[in-house]
Design a protein around this motif. Structure first.
Motif, PDB file in Angstrom:
ATOM      1  N   ASN A  59       0.832  -1.201   0.000  1.00  0.00           N
ATOM      2  CA  ASN A  59       0.000   0.000   0.000  1.00  0.00           C
ATOM      3  C   ASN A  59       0.870   1.256   0.000  1.00  0.00           C
ATOM      4  O   ASN A  59       0.610   2.211  -0.738  1.00  0.00           O
ATOM      5  N   PHE A  60       1.938   1.246   0.794  1.00  0.00           N
ATOM      6  CA  PHE A  60       2.846   2.390   0.859  1.00  0.00           C
ATOM      7  C   PHE A  60       3.509   2.645  -0.496  1.00  0.00           C
ATOM      8  O   PHE A  60       3.563   3.782  -0.972  1.00  0.00           O
ATOM      9  N   VAL A  61       3.985   1.572  -1.134  1.00  0.00           N
ATOM     10  CA  VAL A  61       4.661   1.716  -2.427  1.00  0.00           C
ATOM     11  C   VAL A  61       3.679   2.231  -3.479  1.00  0.00           C
ATOM     12  O   VAL A  61       4.019   3.091  -4.304  1.00  0.00           O
ATOM     13  N   TYR A  62       2.447   1.728  -3.446  1.00  0.00           N
ATOM     14  CA  TYR A  62       1.422   2.189  -4.385  1.00  0.00           C
ATOM     15  C   TYR A  62       1.135   3.675  -4.176  1.00  0.00           C
ATOM     16  O   TYR A  62       1.067   4.446  -5.134  1.00  0.00           O
ATOM     17  N   GLN A  63       0.986   4.093  -2.926  1.00  0.00           N
ATOM     18  CA  GLN A  63       0.733   5.508  -2.629  1.00  0.00           C
ATOM     19  C   GLN A  63       1.919   6.371  -3.027  1.00  0.00           C
ATOM     20  O   GLN A  63       1.745   7.510  -3.481  1.00  0.00           O
ATOM     21  N   ALA A  64       3.127   5.843  -2.877  1.00  0.00           N
ATOM     22  CA  ALA A  64       4.326   6.593  -3.280  1.00  0.00           C
ATOM     23  C   ALA A  64       4.302   6.837  -4.793  1.00  0.00           C
ATOM     24  O   ALA A  64       4.628   7.937  -5.253  1.00  0.00           O
ATOM     25  N   ALA A  65       3.901   5.823  -5.557  1.00  0.00           N
ATOM     26  CA  ALA A  65       3.823   5.988  -7.015  1.00  0.00           C
ATOM     27  C   ALA A  65       2.799   7.060  -7.375  1.00  0.00           C
ATOM     28  O   ALA A  65       3.045   7.911  -8.234  1.00  0.00           O
ATOM     29  N   LEU A  66       1.646   7.035  -6.717  1.00  0.00           N
ATOM     30  CA  LEU A  66       0.618   8.047  -6.981  1.00  0.00           C
ATOM     31  C   LEU A  66       1.088   9.443  -6.573  1.00  0.00           C
ATOM     32  O   LEU A  66       0.831  10.420  -7.276  1.00  0.00           O
ATOM     33  N   CYS A  67       1.779   9.517  -5.467  1.00  0.00           N
ATOM     34  CA  CYS A  67       2.276  10.809  -4.968  1.00  0.00           C
ATOM     35  C   CYS A  67       3.305  11.401  -5.931  1.00  0.00           C
ATOM     36  O   CYS A  67       3.288  12.604  -6.214  1.00  0.00           O
ATOM     37  N   VAL A  68       4.185  10.568  -6.438  1.00  0.00           N
ATOM     38  CA  VAL A  68       5.201  11.025  -7.400  1.00  0.00           C
ATOM     39  C   VAL A  68       4.523  11.625  -8.626  1.00  0.00           C
ATOM     40  O   VAL A  68       4.894  12.703  -9.106  1.00  0.00           O
ATOM     41  N   LEU A  69       3.507  10.929  -9.135  1.00  0.00           N
ATOM     42  CA  LEU A  69       2.811  11.418 -10.329  1.00  0.00           C
ATOM     43  C   LEU A  69       1.984  12.669 -10.041  1.00  0.00           C
ATOM     44  O   LEU A  69       1.851  13.533 -10.906  1.00  0.00           O
ATOM     45  N   ALA A  70       1.449  12.775  -8.835  1.00  0.00           N
ATOM     46  CA  ALA A  70       0.664  13.962  -8.478  1.00  0.00           C
ATOM     47  C   ALA A  70       1.567  15.198  -8.423  1.00  0.00           C
ATOM     48  O   ALA A  70       1.166  16.290  -8.818  1.00  0.00           O
ATOM     49  N   GLN A  71       2.795  15.017  -7.930  1.00  0.00           N
ATOM     50  CA  GLN A  71       3.726  16.141  -7.813  1.00  0.00           C
ATOM     51  C   GLN A  71       4.359  16.498  -9.148  1.00  0.00           C
ATOM     52  O   GLN A  71       4.602  17.661  -9.435  1.00  0.00           O
ATOM     53  N   ASN A  72       4.644  15.466  -9.960  1.00  0.00           N
ATOM     54  CA  ASN A  72       5.290  15.711 -11.246  1.00  0.00           C
ATOM     55  C   ASN A  72       4.843  14.632 -12.240  1.00  0.00           C
ATOM     56  O   ASN A  72       5.431  13.548 -12.275  1.00  0.00           O
ATOM     57  N   PRO A  73       3.817  14.904 -13.041  1.00  0.00           N
ATOM     58  CA  PRO A  73       3.305  13.898 -13.990  1.00  0.00           C
ATOM     59  C   PRO A  73       4.335  13.422 -15.009  1.00  0.00           C
ATOM     60  O   PRO A  73       4.153  12.377 -15.618  1.00  0.00           O
ATOM     61  N   GLU A  74       5.406  14.161 -15.175  1.00  0.00           N
ATOM     62  CA  GLU A  74       6.452  13.770 -16.122  1.00  0.00           C
ATOM     63  C   GLU A  74       7.366  12.677 -15.552  1.00  0.00           C
ATOM     64  O   GLU A  74       8.106  12.039 -16.285  1.00  0.00           O
ATOM     65  N   ASN A  75       7.325  12.470 -14.264  1.00  0.00           N
ATOM     66  CA  ASN A  75       8.238  11.543 -13.593  1.00  0.00           C
ATOM     67  C   ASN A  75       7.691  10.110 -13.613  1.00  0.00           C
ATOM     68  O   ASN A  75       7.526   9.480 -12.575  1.00  0.00           O
ATOM     69  N   THR A  76       7.427   9.592 -14.804  1.00  0.00           N
ATOM     70  CA  THR A  76       6.843   8.254 -14.928  1.00  0.00           C
ATOM     71  C   THR A  76       7.857   7.152 -14.606  1.00  0.00           C
ATOM     72  O   THR A  76       7.457   6.066 -14.198  1.00  0.00           O
ATOM     73  N   GLU A  77       9.137   7.425 -14.791  1.00  0.00           N
ATOM     74  CA  GLU A  77      10.146   6.396 -14.514  1.00  0.00           C
ATOM     75  C   GLU A  77      10.154   6.006 -13.042  1.00  0.00           C
ATOM     76  O   GLU A  77      10.224   4.829 -12.710  1.00  0.00           O
ATOM     77  N   LEU A  78      10.075   6.981 -12.147  1.00  0.00           N
ATOM     78  CA  LEU A  78      10.054   6.675 -10.717  1.00  0.00           C
ATOM     79  C   LEU A  78       8.753   5.966 -10.339  1.00  0.00           C
ATOM     80  O   LEU A  78       8.765   5.009  -9.563  1.00  0.00           O
ATOM     81  N   ALA A  79       7.648   6.398 -10.928  1.00  0.00           N
ATOM     82  CA  ALA A  79       6.365   5.732 -10.664  1.00  0.00           C
ATOM     83  C   ALA A  79       6.410   4.287 -11.154  1.00  0.00           C
ATOM     84  O   ALA A  79       5.909   3.381 -10.474  1.00  0.00           O
ATOM     85  N   ARG A  80       7.005   4.065 -12.306  1.00  0.00           N
ATOM     86  CA  ARG A  80       7.146   2.689 -12.814  1.00  0.00           C
ATOM     87  C   ARG A  80       8.018   1.853 -11.903  1.00  0.00           C
ATOM     88  O   ARG A  80       7.768   0.667 -11.690  1.00  0.00           O
ATOM     89  N   PHE A  81       9.075   2.456 -11.383  1.00  0.00           N
ATOM     90  CA  PHE A  81       9.949   1.743 -10.454  1.00  0.00           C
ATOM     91  C   PHE A  81       9.152   1.295  -9.231  1.00  0.00           C
ATOM     92  O   PHE A  81       9.277   0.157  -8.781  1.00  0.00           O
ATOM     93  N   TYR A  82       8.340   2.205  -8.688  1.00  0.00           N
ATOM     94  CA  TYR A  82       7.516   1.846  -7.524  1.00  0.00           C
ATOM     95  C   TYR A  82       6.527   0.733  -7.874  1.00  0.00           C
ATOM     96  O   TYR A  82       6.311  -0.190  -7.087  1.00  0.00           O
ATOM     97  N   CYS A  83       5.930   0.793  -9.045  1.00  0.00           N
ATOM     98  CA  CYS A  83       4.987  -0.245  -9.475  1.00  0.00           C
ATOM     99  C   CYS A  83       5.697  -1.580  -9.662  1.00  0.00           C
ATOM    100  O   CYS A  83       5.165  -2.633  -9.300  1.00  0.00           O
TER     101      CYS A  83
END
Length: 104
Positions: free
Chosen positions: A15-39
């Protein structure tokens, strides 16, 4: 009943990792690489611990927009949740079978 969840800490970590991915995208939608890493981290954890996500989950790729839906069958039971899969039920069934053989 919520206190009896198996692998509670693992689900909290997922749950924490999933929320981290959503938070990264909410702050910077261009940062898909970090969100993918979390996923990917989330997927790796769930595979390693053989945990399943909610079967009604809808997953959408941020790059191409492809959507996958995992339908939920409310009548489906996992093998481990069925009475015949429980060890104590198997033991009593074996005793009944062996007692039936002794009577013949």
């Amino acid at each position: 009943m919520a206190g009896n969840i198996k692998d509670r800490e693992a689900y909290q970590h997922l749950n924490f990792v999933y929320q981290a991915a959503l938070c990264v995208l909410a702050q910077n939608p261009e940062n898909t690489e970090l969100a993918r890493f979390y996923c990917l981290t989330q997927k790796t954890i769930s595979k390693r611990l053989v945990l399943r996500q909610d079967p009604s989950t809808i997953v959408r790729c941020l790059s191409c927009g492809l959507t996958k839906q995992f339908p939920n069958n409310p009548k489906h039971k996992l093998w481990v949740d069925q009475p015949e899969a429980q060890l104590e039920n198997q033991t009593s069934q074996e005793n009944q079978t062996s007692q039936g053989k002794d009577n013949h």
